[in-house]
Structures are given as structure tokens and as C-alpha cells.
Scaffold this motif. Structure first.
Motif, short mmCIF file in Angstrom:
data_model
loop_
_atom_site.label_atom_id
_atom_site.label_comp_id
_atom_site.label_asym_id
_atom_site.label_seq_id
_atom_site.Cartn_x
_atom_site.Cartn_y
_atom_site.Cartn_z
N THR A 1 87.93 32.22 114.52
CA THR A 1 87.12 33.33 113.98
C THR A 1 85.69 33.24 113.50
N ASP B 1 84.73 37.53 109.62
CA ASP B 1 86.03 38.36 109.44
C ASP B 1 86.10 38.74 107.95
N ASP C 1 83.42 42.26 112.76
CA ASP C 1 84.58 41.28 113.03
C ASP C 1 84.10 40.53 114.37
#
Length: 215
Positions: free
Chosen positions: A144, A147, A163
Motif C-alpha cells: 500500500t 489508502d 488509492d
């Protein structure tokens, strides 16, 4: 005196009128049935057209796009070789690609995404790290980058335009090979709905004294 001829004529006219009425009613019924069939057919065709339109729209919009791609350089010094071999032996062994949703895209689950890797030496299908058949194919991983609601971390899903997920491809895996200086490769990303994104990765002509390079 009563005329029997006129009576027969009246009865004949009544019989003809009833027959015409029966034919007319039959024609109305046939027309009603035909109209019902046409309406049902039109409704079915409309539903099919709407479904096809939605699927076509998803294939265009529901996809991932590249934000940035960096290659890790595995140079000769990593294995203890001399500095004179640095330029010749430097190769790209990892590809790190930051991705996001395409404009207008719905949610994209990375576990349902596949990739096609085409380089000068081979062509191979890549599958997500958690796919049950991953043992048959090389895999790609992700981390990630950004996010807002932990959808990438918890559900492996990009569900918001902000995102960001970094996809990592290890080129040392079976069925893959590292990229030399000056080489190029093509990566096609396919989402579950059929949306596709094709990205061309070009390695710089020189990898000397570099740990990472822009692809």
C-alpha cells in the motif's frame, strides 16, 4: 301478403354479418398476440443491449493505470565482481510499479487481476500472490502506498481515486528473466471485468553506478 323472399334475404344478411364479426375478432386476437410477442422481444433486446453496454463500459473504465515505474539494478558489485564489469553485467531484477484506478473506474481487486509479461526472451502470465494456482505461474506482489479506508491493506482492493498500490514483479522467478540495459518489455494488466492496460517498459542504455532507474 307476406313476402317470404324478403325474409330469406334478411336471414342471409344476418349470417354474413356474424361471419364477418368472427373473422374480425380473430384478426384482433392475432394482432394482440403478435403485439405481445413484439413487445416482449423488444424488451429482451433492450435488456441485452443495456447489459452489453455496461460490460463494454466496464472493460473500458474498470482498469488500473501506471503512475510511476522504477527498476532495481542488480549490478556486478552485488556478487563481488570487479568495477570493470559493472556496465556489462548490470540488469533489472525487480520492477516496482505504482498504480491507481483509471478515471471513472469501479473497484478493482488486485487478487482478481492478471498480467501478461512479454520481453525479448520470454512471454509469461503473472497471477496475484494469493491466487490458488500461483504455483503454476510467476506471481506479483503489492504494498500500500496510499489508502484512505484500508481497502488495499484489508481487502486488496483499490476503491478510491486516491488509492495507490505499488506492484512488485521479481524477474528472478521461473519463466521470467532479468532485463539488460537498452532492452524493453511490455506488461499488459487485465482486471476481472476485462479492462486492460498495456505499458511499455524501457531500460536505459546504461545502468552503470545506479541502484534504481526509471522505466
Amino acid at each position: 301478403m307476406f313476402d317470404r323472399t324478403d325474409d330469406r334475404r334478411d336471414r342471409d344478411r344476418g349470417q354474413v354479418g356474424i361471419g364477418t364479426l368472427i373473422v374480425f375478432i380473430a384478426m384482433v386476437l392475432v394482432a394482440a398476440i403478435a403485439a405481445g410477442v413484439l413487445i416482449n422481444t423488444a424488451g429482451f433486446l433492450q435488456s441485452s443491449a443495456e447489459e452489453s453496454g455496461e460490460q463494454a463500459s466496464e472493460q473500458v473504465t474498470n482498469r488500473l493505470v501506471e503512475v510511476n515505474t522504477v527498476g532495481h539494478v542488480n549490478n556486478a558489485n552485488d556478487s563481488g565482481a570487479g568495477a570493470e564489469d559493472l556496465i556489462e553485467n548490470g540488469t533489472i531484477d525487480y520492477v516496482n510499479m505504482t498504480t491507481r484506478l483509471a478515471p471513472g473506474s469501479s473497484d478493482v481487486n488486485l487478487n482478481d487481476t492478471t498480467m501478461q509479461w512479454v520481453s525479448p526472451d520470454e512471454s509469461s502470465q503473472l497471477v496475484a500472490r494469493d491466487t490458488s494456482t500461483s504455483g503454476d505461474y510467476p506471481i506479483f506482489n503489492w504494498t500500500t502506498v496510499r489508502d484512505n479506508d484500508a481497502s488495499v491493506q484489508n481487502d486488496d482492493t483499490l476503491n478510491d481515486p486516491v488509492d495507490r498500490a505499488e506492484i512488485t514483479i521479481n524477474l528472478n522467478q521461473t519463466q521470467l528473466s532479468t532485463l539488460d540495459a537498452g532492452q524493453s518489455a511490455e506488461l499488459q494488466i487485465s482486471t476481472r471485468s476485462g479492462g486492460q492496460t498495456t505499458i511499455t517498459l524501457v531500460v536505459p542504455d546504461s545502468l552503470s553506478n545506479k541502484n534504481t532507474v526509471q522505466l
